[in-house]
Design an enzyme around this catalytic site. Structure first.
Site, short mmCIF file in Angstrom:
data_model
loop_
_atom_site.label_atom_id
_atom_site.label_comp_id
_atom_site.label_asym_id
_atom_site.label_seq_id
_atom_site.Cartn_x
_atom_site.Cartn_y
_atom_site.Cartn_z
N HIS A 1 0.94 -1.25 -0.01
CA HIS A 1 -0.01 -0.15 -0.25
C HIS A 1 0.80 1.20 -0.11
CE1 HIS A 1 1.00 -0.08 4.54
NE2 HIS A 1 0.55 1.07 4.32
N THR B 1 2.09 4.19 -4.59
CA THR B 1 3.19 4.27 -5.48
C THR B 1 4.50 3.57 -5.17
OG1 THR B 1 3.79 6.25 -4.50
CG2 THR B 1 2.70 6.56 -6.66
N ARG B 2 5.13 2.96 -6.14
CA ARG B 2 6.35 2.21 -5.97
C ARG B 2 7.12 2.52 -7.15
NH1 ARG B 2 4.22 1.77 -1.91
NH2 ARG B 2 4.14 -0.37 -0.61
N LYS C 1 6.81 12.38 -1.79
CA LYS C 1 6.79 11.25 -1.00
C LYS C 1 8.16 10.77 -0.71
CE LYS C 1 5.33 6.50 -1.07
NZ LYS C 1 4.58 5.46 -1.77
N HIS D 1 14.86 2.90 2.98
CA HIS D 1 14.68 1.44 2.57
C HIS D 1 15.50 0.93 3.64
CE1 HIS D 1 14.93 -1.74 0.16
NE2 HIS D 1 16.36 -2.09 0.44
N CYS E 1 4.41 0.53 6.81
CA CYS E 1 4.05 -0.74 5.89
C CYS E 1 5.22 -1.87 6.72
CB CYS E 1 4.17 -0.58 4.76
SG CYS E 1 5.98 -0.36 4.11
N LYS F 1 8.06 -3.83 -7.87
CA LYS F 1 8.23 -3.74 -9.47
C LYS F 1 8.35 -5.06 -10.10
CE LYS F 1 12.26 -1.65 -8.15
NZ LYS F 1 12.52 -2.33 -6.79
#
Length: 380
Positions: A44, A47-48, A262, A266, A311, A344
Site C-alpha cells: 500500500h 506508488t512504487r 513522498k 529503505h 508498512c 516492481k
C-alpha cells in the site's frame, strides 16, 4: 471444494499469479486474511518505483525488464494507467557498490543512463543539493507504478478468467497428501492439485505448516508526504529517486497529481510481529525526524509534513527474494522475502509462479532466488 490451484495471499504477487494461472485455464482460488489492496502488508501507499539499472545487482535486470513488459501488457489489457514515466535519479558516492552496479548493469544491458556530477544534477533539478563527491545516474525510461491500482487491475483480469477470490479468510491449516493439497480456514476446507504461498510477512508461519523454516524477518517501515512547490516537484519535471547517503538509503517520488513529495527510508526498521498492532507513523519520534534530516540536507526546498504511513518489509538475510518450488513438494510454489524492493517485479513473479505450477520451470533464470541457498532448512 476442489480447485486446480489454491493461492494463499492475494496481494501483489498472489494476485498476479492468480491472473496468469486462471488465464492458462487453471481453476484457481485465492485466499487472503484481508481484502487486497490493504494496509497490512507491503503493497500500500499508492506508488512504487520501477528502475532497471539495478543497484542491488545486475543479475536482477532481465527479471525487471520482463516485469515492465508485463506491466505494459496489463495497461493495454485493462485500459488503466499504471505506469508513470517520471524517470528515476539514483544518487550516491561514485565509488559505492550501489552506484557502480547501476552503471555496470546499464552498460551490460544497453540501458539508457545519464551520468552527472553534483553540479549537473543541481543544474537540471534545482531543488536537489549534493555533496561534491556524489554523482547522479538518471534513467529516463523508468518511473513509478501505481501499486494499489495495479493489484486491482490484476484482480479484475483474474476474475474475468474465472478465478475465485475469498477475502477475510485466514488459513489455519495446510496439509499435503501425495499430489493433493488441503487448506482449511476457520469455517471451510478446500482441496487442490497445487498450492502457491505468497503471504508476505505471514509466509513464515504458513511454511512452517509444511516443515519448511526459512529466515524471514518482518520489519516496520515508514514513509511520508511533504508539502512542496508543485511547479518544481511535480511528476512532469521531477524524477522518482533513490539516494545512498552516509545515514542510509532513502527513496522518493515527485508530487503525483498534487499529493506532495513522498519520501521513505529503505534500510533500517524495527522487527515486528505481523499479528500485533503496529505503531502508526509518528508514534516513534524518529519517524518524521529521520526523513526531515534527509530532506534538509538533499532536497531543502520541501515544506511541512502532510501525513505519513507505515508498512512492512519481509527481509531475507541477503535481501534477495525467494521464488521456488518447495524442496519436498513439487506441487507447492513459494514467493516470499521480497525485502522491500519486490513490488516492481510482481508482474514477473506472478508469471514465474504460474510457470512453476504448470511446468516446473521458467524461460527466465530465477535460480538466484532458490530456497536451497539457506542452510537451515528442516525436515526436508
Amino acid at each position: 471444494m476442489q480447485y486446480d490451484v489454491i493461492i494463499i495471499g492475494a496481494g501483489s504477487m498472489g494476485m498476479a499469479a492468480g491472473y496468469y494461472l486462471s488465464k492458462s485455464g487453471k481453476k484457481t482460488l485465492l485466499l487472503d486474511s484481508f481484502n487486497s489492496p490493504h494496509n497490512k502488508g507491503s503493497h500500500h501507499g499508492e506508488t512504487r518505483i520501477i528502475r532497471y539499472a539495478y543497484g542491488e545487482g545486475e543479475e536482477y535486470v532481465p527479471f525487471v525488464l520482463r516485469a515492465q513488459e508485463l506491466w505494459n501488457e496489463l495497461e493495454r489489457d485493462t485500459g488503466k494507467r499504471l505506469f508513470v514515466q517520471t524517470g528515476v535519479l539514483n544518487v550516491g558516492n561514485q565509488a559505492s557498490n550501489f552506484m557502480q552496479n547501476i552503471i555496470s548493469s546499464a552498460e551490460k544491458y544497453s540501458l539508457p543512463l545519464d551520468i552527472m556530477d553534483s553540479v549537473e544534477v543541481h543544474n537540471r533539478w534545482s531543488g536537489i543539493t549534493l555533496p561534491n563527491d556524489f554523482i547522479g545516474c538518471f534513467e529516463p525510461t523508468s518511473g513509478v507504478l501505481k501499486c494499489e491500482e495495479s493489484i486491482k487491475a490484476f484482480q479484475e483480469l483474474a476474475e474475468l478468467h474465472g478465478a475465485t477470490i475469498l477475502t477475510n479468510s485466514r488459513v489455519r491449516e495446510i496439509s499435503i497428501h501425495g499430489e493433493k493439497v488441503s487448506v482449511k480456514t476457520e469455517d471451510q476446507a478446500f482441496h487442490s492439485d497445487a498450492l502457491v504461498i505468497s503471504a508476505g510477512a505471514w509466509s513464515g508461519n504458513l511454511l512452517s505448516m509444511l516443515d519448511l523454516d526459512i529466515p524471514l524477518t518482518p520489519v516496520r517501515k515508514t514513509f511520508a508526504w511533504f508539502d512542496t512547490d508543485e511547479e518544481n516537484y511535480n511528476q512532469d519535471c521531477f524524477p522518482a529517486f533513490a539516494f545512498e547517503t552516509q545515514q542510509g538509503l532513502y527513496y522518493g517520488f515527485p508530487s503525483i497529481d498534487g499529493v506532495g513529495l513522498k519520501v521513505g527510508r529503505h534500510d533500517g526498521g524495527i522487527q515486528t510481529n505481523p499479528d500485533e498492532i503496529m505503531k502508526g507513523f509518528g508514534d516513534i519520534a524518529e519517524d518524521e525526524g529521520d526523513l526531515v534530516q534527509f530532506l534538509d540536507q538533499f532536497i531543502p526546498a520541501t515544506g511541512e509534513l502532510k501525513y505519513g504511513k507505515t508498512c512492512m518489509y519481509t527481509l531475507t538475510p541477503d535481501e534477495k527474494f525467494v521464488i521456488d518450488l518447495h524442496p519436498k513438494y513439487p506441487n507447492v510454489a513459494i514467493a516470499a522475502g521480497f525485502s522491500g524492493h519486490g513490488f516492481k517485479f510482481s508482474s514477473a513473479v506472478g508469471q514465474a509462479l504460474s510457470n512453476l505450477i504448470i511446468s516446473g520451470s521458467n524461460d527466465i533464470d530465477i535460480s538466484q532466488f532458490s530456497i536451497t541457498r539457506f542452510n537451515n532448512l528442516k525436515n526436508i
